[in-house]
Scaffold this active site. Structure first.
Site, short mmCIF file in Angstrom:
data_model
loop_
_atom_site.label_atom_id
_atom_site.label_comp_id
_atom_site.label_asym_id
_atom_site.label_seq_id
_atom_site.Cartn_x
_atom_site.Cartn_y
_atom_site.Cartn_z
N CYS A 150 0.60 -1.15 -0.11
CA CYS A 150 -0.18 -0.06 0.07
C CYS A 150 0.86 1.35 0.08
O CYS A 150 1.79 1.53 0.75
CB CYS A 150 -0.91 -0.07 1.13
SG CYS A 150 -1.68 1.58 1.42
N VAL A 171 0.71 5.08 0.70
CA VAL A 171 -0.28 5.79 1.38
C VAL A 171 -0.75 7.13 0.71
O VAL A 171 -1.57 7.71 1.12
CB VAL A 171 0.20 6.28 2.95
CG1 VAL A 171 0.36 5.13 3.76
CG2 VAL A 171 1.60 7.02 2.97
N TYR A 190 9.80 19.26 5.42
CA TYR A 190 9.60 18.03 6.48
C TYR A 190 8.98 18.75 7.85
O TYR A 190 8.09 18.04 8.40
CB TYR A 190 10.86 17.50 6.61
CG TYR A 190 11.02 16.19 7.63
CD1 TYR A 190 10.60 14.93 7.20
CD2 TYR A 190 11.27 16.31 9.03
CE1 TYR A 190 10.55 13.80 8.12
CE2 TYR A 190 11.21 15.33 9.88
CZ TYR A 190 10.72 14.03 9.64
OH TYR A 190 10.79 13.03 10.48
N1 LIG Z 1 14.28 8.28 11.98
C1 LIG Z 1 13.97 9.60 12.44
O1 LIG Z 1 15.11 10.17 13.05
C2 LIG Z 1 12.73 9.91 12.98
C3 LIG Z 1 11.68 9.31 12.14
N2 LIG Z 1 10.58 10.09 12.21
C4 LIG Z 1 9.20 9.53 11.46
O2 LIG Z 1 8.97 8.11 11.92
C5 LIG Z 1 8.36 7.68 10.61
C6 LIG Z 1 9.14 6.34 10.07
O3 LIG Z 1 10.42 6.59 9.78
P1 LIG Z 1 11.67 5.72 9.90
O4 LIG Z 1 11.08 4.36 10.50
O5 LIG Z 1 12.77 6.40 10.36
O6 LIG Z 1 11.87 5.56 8.38
P2 LIG Z 1 12.27 4.46 7.38
O7 LIG Z 1 12.54 5.04 6.11
O8 LIG Z 1 13.11 3.29 8.02
O9 LIG Z 1 10.70 3.56 7.31
C7 LIG Z 1 9.86 4.26 6.41
C8 LIG Z 1 8.90 3.10 6.03
O10 LIG Z 1 7.77 3.80 5.46
C9 LIG Z 1 7.70 3.12 3.92
N3 LIG Z 1 7.11 4.22 3.25
C10 LIG Z 1 7.69 5.45 2.59
N4 LIG Z 1 6.77 5.96 1.81
C11 LIG Z 1 5.87 5.22 1.98
C12 LIG Z 1 4.49 5.49 1.00
N5 LIG Z 1 4.24 6.29 0.24
N6 LIG Z 1 3.29 4.60 1.47
C13 LIG Z 1 3.68 3.39 2.27
N7 LIG Z 1 4.71 3.21 2.93
C14 LIG Z 1 5.78 4.28 2.75
C15 LIG Z 1 8.99 2.94 3.61
O11 LIG Z 1 8.86 1.76 2.68
C16 LIG Z 1 9.50 2.26 4.88
O12 LIG Z 1 9.36 1.04 5.03
C17 LIG Z 1 8.35 8.62 9.43
O13 LIG Z 1 6.98 9.31 9.67
C18 LIG Z 1 9.25 9.73 10.11
O14 LIG Z 1 9.06 11.04 9.69
C19 LIG Z 1 10.35 11.05 13.16
C20 LIG Z 1 11.12 11.28 14.16
C21 LIG Z 1 12.48 10.95 13.87
C1 LIG Z 2 19.08 14.83 9.97
C2 LIG Z 2 17.68 15.03 10.44
C3 LIG Z 2 17.26 13.86 9.54
C4 LIG Z 2 16.01 13.46 9.60
C5 LIG Z 2 14.95 13.93 10.42
C6 LIG Z 2 14.46 13.00 11.27
O1 LIG Z 2 13.58 12.22 10.80
C7 LIG Z 2 13.64 13.78 12.26
O2 LIG Z 2 12.50 14.00 12.26
C8 LIG Z 2 14.37 14.13 13.42
C9 LIG Z 2 13.97 15.07 14.43
C10 LIG Z 2 15.03 15.31 15.59
C11 LIG Z 2 15.13 16.34 16.22
C12 LIG Z 2 15.85 16.41 17.36
C13 LIG Z 2 16.03 17.53 17.93
C14 LIG Z 2 15.89 18.81 17.52
C15 LIG Z 2 16.40 19.70 18.32
C16 LIG Z 2 15.72 21.17 17.80
O3 LIG Z 2 15.74 22.14 18.72
C17 LIG Z 2 16.97 21.86 16.79
C18 LIG Z 2 17.82 21.08 16.02
C19 LIG Z 2 18.69 21.64 15.28
C20 LIG Z 2 18.97 23.02 15.36
C21 LIG Z 2 19.34 23.56 14.11
C22 LIG Z 2 18.44 23.99 13.27
O4 LIG Z 2 17.86 23.20 12.65
O5 LIG Z 2 18.15 25.21 13.22
#
Ligand SMILES: NC(=O)C1=CN([C@@H]2O[C@H](COP(=O)(O)OP(=O)(O)OC[C@H]3O[C@@H](n4cnc5c(N)ncnc54)[C@H](O)[C@@H]3O)[C@@H](O)[C@H]2O)C=CC1
Ligand SMILES: CC/C=C\C[C@H](O)C(=O)/C=C/C=C/C=C\C=C\[C@@H](O)C/C=C\CCC(=O)O
Length: 263
Positions: A63, A65, A149
């Site tokens: 799927c 999304v 994002y």
């Molecule tokens: N990894 C991080 O640092 C952070 C991630 N998130 C959020 O967590 C969620 C999951 O991310 P992760 O596990 O890190 O990423 P990931 O890339 O490891 O996994 C994402 C999954 O979503 C699937 N996907 C992507 N586009 C899709 C679509 N159009 N339809 C259905 N499935 C799709 C991919 O195939 C993959 O299996 C995301 O919403 C991301 O923004 C939030 C904060 C931090």
């Molecule tokens: C490198 C980022 C890669 C992916 C994004 C990720 O998926 C995500 O959602 C991560 C979010 C993490 C946030 C963590 C801490 C955030 C702290 C903030 O206060 C500021 C962080 C950076 C400051 C520099 C700036 O962007 O101005």
């Protein structure tokens, strides 16, 4: 909420956070519908889970999304297969600033449509249900490196809070929450770090901050997710999780639920 016998659906579940959310739901006795656009990875994961939990505990549904037809179909197939739908996690997300329109379509449209589909099914059930939308700390504080994002994640938080208030007022029996992890060690994080088009001082600064904070591992975030799913007293709450500070509910200046909900 006891998860034994409950039915869940998780989007973007073939790897990363989605995979960890599925696993913690299975460990706690739920049946789970895995949705992902990556079909080989999704099928491979279903086979892995079959070994540990048995083939009847999961279904994998290819799927995307961003497709209204595919998402609707996946929700209905899940209900048909398991008879009900108690838990939905709209988790699929990407971080692609070059293809920013796709980022909006996946991250925001996908979550909104998934929430509406879940509400439609859950509000007809006596036991209601719970929806957890995956946002990010980038939905609370801007990531300069990733403005689009950041916008999608702020959007998810606003949408979830508004829907939670509406759900209380309409007495739909459905709880809605958003989960805001900081950096998590997944392919998505690696894809941003490895992206040569995102070069320069802001990227260096972001990576420095990430190294200082230290990335979370997926199991830490899954524990926070479980807390949101099981705690029935927190409709509308937004949970932040960071490596150092752990999981905490975000305090907002304006609590719309308190202002608008009938006494
Ligand atoms: N990894 C991080 O640092 C952070 C991630 N998130 C959020 O967590 C969620 C999951 O991310 P992760 O596990 O890190 O990423 P990931 O890339 O490891 O996994 C994402 C999954 O979503 C699937 N996907 C992507 N586009 C899709 C679509 N159009 N339809 C259905 N499935 C799709 C991919 O195939 C993959 O299996 C995301 O919403 C991301 O923004 C939030 C904060 C931090
Ligand atoms: C490198 C980022 C890669 C992916 C994004 C990720 O998926 C995500 O959602 C991560 C979010 C993490 C946030 C963590 C801490 C955030 C702290 C903030 O206060 C500021 C962080 C950076 C400051 C520099 C700036 O962007 O101005």
């Amino acid at each position: 909420m006891d998860l034994n016998g409950k039915v869940a659906l998780v989007t973007g579940s073939a790897q990363g956070l989605g995979r960890a959310f599925v696993e913690i739901l299975l460990k706690n006795g739920a049946k789970v519908s895995l949705l992902d656009v990556n079909v080989p990875k999704g099928e491979e994961l279903k086979a892995v889970f079959d070994q540990t939990y048995g083939p009847e505990q999961t279904i994998f549904i290819p799927c995307d999304v961003t497709s209204e037809v595919q998402l609707k179909d996946a929700f209905h197939k899940t209900k048909e297969k398991f008879g009900k739908l108690d838990i939905v996690c709209n988790n699929a997300g990407i971080a692609n600033e070059q293809d920013w329109e796709k980022t909006i379509t996946v991250n925001l449209n996908g979550v909104i449509r998934g929430t509406y589909l879940a509400m439609e099914i859950m509000k007809q059930q006596k036991e209601g249900g719970v929806i957890v939308n995956t946002a990010s700390v980038a939905g609370l504080e801007p990531l300069t490196l990733m403005p689009v994002y950041t916008a999608t994640k702020h959007g998810i938080i606003g949408f979830t809070r508004a829907m939670a208030t509406a759900s209380t007022i309409c007495k739909s029996g459905v709880r809605l929450n958003a989960l805001c992890p900081a950096f998590v060690q997944t392919n998505l994080l690696d894809s941003v770090i490895d992206d040569d088009q995102l070069a320069g001082v802001v990227k260096t600064m972001t990576i420095d901050i990430m190294k200082r904070i230290g990335p979370l591992n997926v199991s830490e975030v899954a524990e926070a997710f479980l807390q949101l799913v099981t705690d029935e007293s927190k409709n509308g709450a937004i949970m932040k999780i960071e490596k150092q500070g752990g999981a905490n509910y975000v305090q907002f200046q304006f609590n719309t639920e308190l202002k608008t909900a009938p006494k």
